[in-house]
Design a protein around this motif. Structure first.
Motif, mmCIF file in Angstrom:
data_model
loop_
_atom_site.group_PDB
_atom_site.id
_atom_site.type_symbol
_atom_site.label_atom_id
_atom_site.label_comp_id
_atom_site.label_asym_id
_atom_site.label_seq_id
_atom_site.Cartn_x
_atom_site.Cartn_y
_atom_site.Cartn_z
ATOM 1 N N VAL A 109 -12.905 -3.110 30.158
ATOM 2 C CA VAL A 109 -11.681 -4.274 29.976
ATOM 3 C C VAL A 109 -11.292 -4.324 28.463
ATOM 4 N N GLY A 110 -10.279 -3.899 27.945
ATOM 5 C CA GLY A 110 -9.585 -4.172 26.795
ATOM 6 C C GLY A 110 -9.048 -5.504 26.703
ATOM 7 N N VAL A 111 -8.672 -5.887 25.377
ATOM 8 C CA VAL A 111 -8.219 -7.076 25.106
ATOM 9 C C VAL A 111 -6.806 -6.823 25.586
ATOM 10 N N GLN A 112 -6.093 -5.764 25.272
ATOM 11 C CA GLN A 112 -4.654 -5.917 25.811
ATOM 12 C C GLN A 112 -4.629 -6.113 27.369
ATOM 13 N N ALA A 113 -5.328 -5.476 28.140
ATOM 14 C CA ALA A 113 -5.534 -5.916 29.579
ATOM 15 C C ALA A 113 -5.601 -7.216 29.914
ATOM 16 N N ILE A 114 -6.480 -7.745 29.139
ATOM 17 C CA ILE A 114 -6.628 -9.201 29.441
ATOM 18 C C ILE A 114 -5.274 -10.165 29.117
ATOM 19 N N ALA A 115 -4.850 -9.609 27.940
ATOM 20 C CA ALA A 115 -3.694 -10.359 27.463
ATOM 21 C C ALA A 115 -2.397 -10.254 28.455
ATOM 22 N N ASP A 116 -2.330 -8.981 29.141
ATOM 23 C CA ASP A 116 -1.370 -8.754 30.015
ATOM 24 C C ASP A 116 -1.645 -9.409 31.315
ATOM 25 N N ARG A 117 -2.876 -9.664 31.636
ATOM 26 C CA ARG A 117 -3.251 -10.162 33.050
ATOM 27 C C ARG A 117 -2.715 -11.687 32.743
ATOM 28 N N ALA A 118 -3.033 -12.298 31.719
ATOM 29 C CA ALA A 118 -2.854 -13.688 31.339
ATOM 30 C C ALA A 118 -1.422 -14.113 30.708
ATOM 31 N N GLU A 119 -0.354 -12.964 30.956
ATOM 32 C CA GLU A 119 0.836 -12.994 30.668
ATOM 33 C C GLU A 119 1.201 -13.597 29.155
ATOM 34 N N THR A 120 0.434 -13.124 28.399
ATOM 35 C CA THR A 120 0.493 -13.616 26.872
ATOM 36 C C THR A 120 0.273 -12.148 26.027
ATOM 37 N N THR A 121 0.237 -12.384 24.854
ATOM 38 C CA THR A 121 -0.085 -11.431 23.688
ATOM 39 C C THR A 121 -1.390 -11.244 23.119
ATOM 40 N N LYS A 122 -1.564 -9.977 22.500
ATOM 41 C CA LYS A 122 -2.978 -10.000 21.913
ATOM 42 C C LYS A 122 -2.913 -10.945 20.805
#
Length: 202
Positions: free
Chosen positions: A35-48
């Motif tokens: 899991v990359g940081v971008q995937a987490i940001a996307d899932r959280a509906e926010t930005t890196k």
């Protein structure tokens, strides 16, 4: 919870909590490394960029997620201590029941501690140190309960119970033992009965 229900709940969370919620879901389902940081940001509906404002590194996010997981275990054992303050045996059985009740979820997603240790071979990693400190604290707590219960050799009794609890979680995760929760409870009860308090043996 279905996707729409989750989105409605998560949308109400502050940004930091949304990030942690997304990390928990993705790390549990796919693993830390995958899991990359971008995937987490996307899932959280926010930005890196927003994610890095709350967590300086991915490692810091992993550590905070595991800190929350560990706190959930500690809180469960604290509730048992409050419910059975003068009944150490009942607290031990309650700890075993807590683990047993969580086995069905582990069979699907795996134990977050076991999974994370497998992905964090460096024992100097802060998240790895957190897990080891949590497990050591849990063993100390169990040893104290065994001593208060009057079990002979409380260190050895606590080690045996720990082997049982940890082994049940691994067995549930790999699916090699059926009815792992029921077997776990039977074994812990048998161990406690096999180690009567000194006064009971007179």
């Amino acid at each position: 919870m279905d996707r729409a229900g989750r989105q409605s709940r998560v949308a109400k969370l502050p940004p930091r909590e949304r990030i942690l919620d997304a990390a928990e879901e993705l790390f549990s389902r796919e693993g830390i490394k995958a899991v990359g940081v971008q995937a987490i940001a996307d899932r959280a509906e926010t930005t890196k960029m927003a994610l890095y404002r709350h967590f300086a590194t991915k490692d810091a996010l992993v550590e905070e997620w595991l800190r929350i997981v560990a706190a959930d275990y500690t809180a469960a054992f604290d509730r048992l201590a409050e419910a059975h303050p003068d009944e150490p045996r009942e607290q031990i059985l309650g700890m075993a029941r807590f683990i047993a009740d969580g086995l069905p979820e582990i069979s699907h997603r795996g134990c977050p501690f076991i999974n994370s240790i497998a992905e964090l071979p460096d024992r100097g990693h802060p998240a790895r140190r957190l897990i080891e400190a949590h497990k050591a604290g849990q063993l100390r707590r169990l040893t104290d309960l065994c001593a208060r219960a009057g079990l002979p050799g409380p260190d050895e009794a606590a080690a045996e119970i720990t082997f049982i609890l940890e082994g049940a979680q691994v067995s549930a995760q790999n699916g090699c033992v059926e009815h792992a929760g029921e077997r776990l409870m039977r074994i812990v009860r048998a161990l406690l009965d096999r180690r009567p308090a000194p006064s009971a043996a007179l």
